[in-house]
Each structure stands twice: as structure tokens, then as C-alpha cells.
Write an enzyme that holds these catalytic residues in place. Structure first.
Site, short mmCIF file in Angstrom:
data_model
loop_
_atom_site.label_atom_id
_atom_site.label_comp_id
_atom_site.label_asym_id
_atom_site.label_seq_id
_atom_site.Cartn_x
_atom_site.Cartn_y
_atom_site.Cartn_z
N PHE A 14 -3.04 -7.07 1.93
CA PHE A 14 -2.33 -5.88 1.50
C PHE A 14 -2.48 -4.70 2.47
CE2 PHE A 14 -3.32 -8.14 -2.51
CZ PHE A 14 -2.02 -8.40 -2.90
N HIS A 19 2.82 -0.31 -0.28
CA HIS A 19 2.15 0.02 -1.54
C HIS A 19 0.74 0.58 -1.32
CE1 HIS A 19 3.11 -0.05 -5.69
NE2 HIS A 19 2.57 -1.19 -6.05
N MET A 64 -6.88 -3.52 -8.24
CA MET A 64 -5.48 -3.78 -7.95
C MET A 64 -4.67 -2.61 -8.54
SD MET A 64 -5.79 -6.38 -6.06
CE MET A 64 -4.21 -7.16 -5.71
N ASN A 66 -1.99 -1.90 -10.43
CA ASN A 66 -1.51 -1.68 -11.79
C ASN A 66 -2.61 -1.35 -12.79
OD1 ASN A 66 0.93 -2.27 -10.64
ND2 ASN A 66 1.24 -4.18 -11.74
N ASP A 91 2.39 5.76 -3.06
CA ASP A 91 3.72 5.48 -2.50
C ASP A 91 4.80 5.82 -3.52
OD1 ASP A 91 2.52 3.06 -3.87
OD2 ASP A 91 4.59 2.37 -3.68
N ASN A 112 3.40 1.91 -11.55
CA ASN A 112 2.44 1.32 -12.49
C ASN A 112 1.01 1.80 -12.30
OD1 ASN A 112 4.35 -0.16 -13.95
ND2 ASN A 112 4.30 -1.83 -12.46
#
Length: 190
Positions: A14, A19, A64, A66, A91, A112
Site C-alpha cells: 500500500f 489512499h 487498515m 476503514n 485522501d 470510510n
């Protein structure tokens, strides 16, 4: 004490994705001030340092994206940080790439990670820096788009945006007038 949170997803795959721009700003602040996220608690990596002469709690949730509120809420409770002293970097699909928008408060806007923080704090009355990543083109899905790495050309622009956003954080920490910081840093970064 002020609390600065950068949102992103953990893991090598990632890194430098759209994101993870919130993590990128925190990483810039850490590197430029020779700080390290040397503590872990409540599923968050964090440090407490002095920035611009002020005590600041810097957090990267390890939950993570969310589930970001699961780290942010308990850490803020543990260190007795008021939501009005929170600034979240994340973001934003609804802003063009290269644009930064600071806000005193507001809804999650479909993000989220922000929904999770608002849910865990029970309020949306906290500051945020929304970093534009633009919307996907040519039929790409939103999840695929936000998890895509920036191109080399995009990264040139985003490096300026990361630095600009980090300076906004530093000014916020040392200047209690967030409206002044908003006036200085809102807009397109060139």
C-alpha cells in the site's frame, strides 16, 4: 496537546498509493524532524514529540483504513485529547489531484476511514486536511483507483502536496488560529 493523524493502509503493497497520502504526510513530518513512531498501543503506531514548541501526538492507525477510529478513539481517550485538538490528513476523491482543502469540521464525505473516526469519537467537530487525488477515469473502479500507486509524474506533484500539507500541520500546531492556517494553505499546490 494536539493530535495529528494520517490515514492509510498498513503494508508494503500500500506504500505510495493514493489512499495512503495521509501516512505520507506523517512520514514526511517524522523524517524532517527526526522523529520515529516508537510506540504502539490500541492498534496505532504513534509518538509524542514537540513540534514548533508544542506537544503533539502523531498517529498512524495500524487497523487498515476503514477501521481507523478503533486506533484513534482509544489513543485520544488514553492521552485525554479533546476532539477539537485533532487534525486528520486523508485522501479525497472529490478534490482534483494537487489540491488541498483544510476544514474546521464536517462529514466523512464518503470516506470510510473518516466515518470510523467520527463514529468512535461521536463527533465530526475536528479539523481535517483533505488531499485531492481526483477521480478514476476510463471505467476504473474507486477501490482499484485509490489502491493504485501514483505514477512518476503524479508523484512529482504529490511530493509538493505532501510538503505543503506538512507545513500546514506545523503552522497549525504552532498557531492556534486554524482559520489563518486555512487561508494560507487552502487551494492548489504548485
Amino acid at each position: 496537546m494536539k493530535c495529528i493523524v494520517g490515514l492509510g493502509n498498513i503494508g508494503k503493497r500500500f506504500e505510495q498509493t493514493k489512499h495512503n497520502i495521509g501516512f505520507e504526510v506523517i512520514d514526511y513530518l517524522l523524517e524532517s524532524n527526526q522523529f520515529k513512531l516508537d510506540k504502539q498501543k490500541f492498534r496505532g503506531a504513534y509518538t509524542i514529540e514537540r513540534l514548533g514548541g508544542e506537544k503533539v501526538l502523531l498517529i498512524e492507525p495500524m487497523t487498515m483504513m476503514n477501521l481507523s477510529g478503533e486506533a484513534v478513539g482509544p489513543l485520544m481517550d488514553y492521552y485525554n485529547v479533546d476532539p477539537e485538538d485533532l487534525l486528520v490528513l486523508y485522501d479525497d476523491l472529490d478534490l482534483p489531484q494537487g489540491q488541498v482543502r483544510l476544514r474546521q469540521k464536517g462529514s466523512a464525505g464518503g470516506h470510510n476511514g473518516m466515518k470510523s473516526i467520527i463514529q468512535h469519537l461521536g463527533t465530526d467537530n475536528f479539523k481535517r486536511i483533505r488531499i485531492g487525488i481526483g477521480r478514476p477515469t476510463n471505467g476504473m473502479s474507486v477501490p482499484d483507483y485509490v489502491l493504485q500507486k501514483f505514477s512518476k509524474q503524479e508523484m512529482e506533484t504529490m511530493n509538493k502536496v505532501i510538503e505543503h500539507s506538512a507545513h500546514a500541520v506545523e503552522d497549525y500546531v504552532s498557531n492556534s488560529r486554524f482559520d489563518h492556517v486555512m487561508n494560507e494553505y487552502n487551494g492548489e499546490v504548485s
